[in-house]
Design a protein around this motif. Structure first.
Motif, short mmCIF file in Angstrom:
data_model
loop_
_atom_site.label_atom_id
_atom_site.label_comp_id
_atom_site.label_asym_id
_atom_site.label_seq_id
_atom_site.Cartn_x
_atom_site.Cartn_y
_atom_site.Cartn_z
N UNK A 1 4.60 4.28 6.38
CA UNK A 1 3.40 3.86 5.65
C UNK A 1 2.68 2.76 6.42
N UNK A 2 3.43 1.82 6.99
CA UNK A 2 2.81 0.74 7.75
C UNK A 2 2.10 1.31 8.99
N UNK A 3 2.76 2.25 9.65
CA UNK A 3 2.14 2.89 10.82
C UNK A 3 0.85 3.60 10.43
N UNK A 4 0.87 4.30 9.31
CA UNK A 4 -0.33 4.99 8.85
C UNK A 4 -1.45 4.00 8.55
N UNK A 5 -1.12 2.90 7.90
CA UNK A 5 -2.12 1.90 7.57
C UNK A 5 -2.68 1.25 8.84
N UNK A 6 -1.84 1.02 9.83
CA UNK A 6 -2.33 0.48 11.10
C UNK A 6 -3.34 1.44 11.73
N UNK A 7 -2.97 2.72 11.75
CA UNK A 7 -3.87 3.72 12.35
C UNK A 7 -5.20 3.74 11.61
N UNK A 8 -5.15 3.70 10.29
CA UNK A 8 -6.39 3.71 9.50
C UNK A 8 -7.20 2.44 9.69
N UNK A 9 -6.55 1.38 10.19
CA UNK A 9 -7.25 0.12 10.45
C UNK A 9 -7.77 0.03 11.87
N UNK A 10 -7.62 1.12 12.63
CA UNK A 10 -8.13 1.15 13.98
C UNK A 10 -7.17 0.60 15.02
N UNK A 11 -5.90 0.50 14.68
CA UNK A 11 -4.89 -0.01 15.61
C UNK A 11 -4.19 1.17 16.27
N UNK A 12 -4.04 1.11 17.57
CA UNK A 12 -3.32 2.16 18.30
C UNK A 12 -1.84 2.09 17.97
N UNK A 13 -1.26 3.24 17.61
CA UNK A 13 0.15 3.29 17.22
C UNK A 13 0.85 4.41 17.96
#
Length: 324
Positions: A272-284
């Protein structure tokens, strides 16, 4: 559910030597002793690498006369230009462990990434609950930045990494540095990070396959209890610097590398944290290891070695190539 059939065959033998007792005030001394033994054994592996190990003590800052002990590891050959630096935060549920337990991996990082590795011996719970550990981590980050010339490192190439509770601290450190307008962090390498205090509570649909081995829901509950005291896990207004999953804004965080086993208790909070990072424009870059339980990578299994190789490859992409 009995999840043993889901464990990779190469990881099953290690379950016979991993602690099977839930963490509590009664069993904490045994965990600390086990990690001390592991640290002593791991420290002996340093001679297999072309690195130099040193201890430093830096001021804790403010009116605190205390110092923070650092384990520093650098390649033995002289650098003709400043090196990158990797700030490492060890695991142990916030309540046990010290930097030396990861000596082998840290020496390999220093050697193969041609970087300086610094790992603080941050304060542990229950003696020092939140925010003791994260403030020690932030003090270390600022000290690295402020002493770049003396350390011969690049301020623009500071990466952070940590496993389990250390992954919690690494993620929280990125949030804290962003919000305090502190030193820039190049990337965060989160290894099965402990991110969400709410995992200890009964979810509407808890995973039937996560958390049977090594780090159980009972152990997680105890660890969060002593970290957050006098607050309790699941309370409102838990700080995101204690539980990074509580952060409402993940924008502006550094690129993220994340590794977690498919049988790890932290799997779903990490996804979930990874998904939220991606949705925030952070490369994961996300690596979910099938058939792997918590801390699977401390074993000698082939999958542990392969996962470590992938982490090194990922971190190398962020650190500029060196001619040394």
């Amino acid at each position: 559910m009995n999840t043993l059939p889901l464990v990779l065959p190469e990881l099953r033998p290690a379950l016979d030597i991993f602690p099977s007792v839930d963490l509590s005030s009664e069993t904490l001394p045994a965990l600390r002793s086990a990690l001390e033994d592991r640290a002593a054994q791991a420290f002996q592996t340093a001679e297999d690498f072309r690195v130099t190990l040193e201890q430093r003590h830096i001021p804790a800052g403010g009116d605190d006369e205390r110092t923070i002990r650092l384990l520093t590891i650098r390649p033995t050959h002289t650098a003709s230009s400043p090196r990158p630096v990797l700030l490492h935060l060890h695991g142990g549920g916030h309540c046990a462990g010290r930097p030396e337990q990861n000596t082998g991996d840290l020496c390999r990082f220093a050697q193969e990434l041609n970087c300086l590795v610094i790992s603080p011996d941050y304060r542990l719970t229950p003696e020092t609950p939140f925010p003791g550990g994260i403030e020690d981590a932030y003090t270390t980050l600022c000290w690295i930045h402020d002493n770049a010339e003396t350390l011969n490192i690049r301020r623009d190439q500071i990466g952070v990494t940590g496993e389990s509770a250390g992954g919690n601290l690494a993620a929280a450190l990125c949030l804290l540095a962003r919000d305090r307008h502190g030193p820039a962090i190049l990337f965060q390498n989160l290894i099965y990070p402990m991110l969400d205090d709410r995992t200890v509570n009964d979810a509407p649909n808890p995973s039937p396959t996560a958390g049977e081995f090594v780090w159980t829901r009972a152990s997680n509950t105890y660890a969060w209890d002593i970290l957050l005291t006098p607050s309790r896990p699941g309370d409102e207004n838990i700080s995101p610097y204690a539980a990074p999953a509580r952060a409402t804004d993940l924008s502006g965080l550094p690129p993220t590398i994340m590794t977690v086993g498919a049988l790890d208790l932290f799997l779903e909070e990490d996804l979930l944290y990874a998904q939220r990072l991606i949705r925030s424009g952070v490369s994961v870059e996300l690596d979910v290891v099938p058939g792997a339980y918590h801390a699977f990578d401390v074993t000698d299994a082939p999958i542990a070695k392969q996962t470590l190789e992938r982490r090194i490859t990922s971190m190398r992409r962020f650190f500029s190539p060196s001619e040394d």
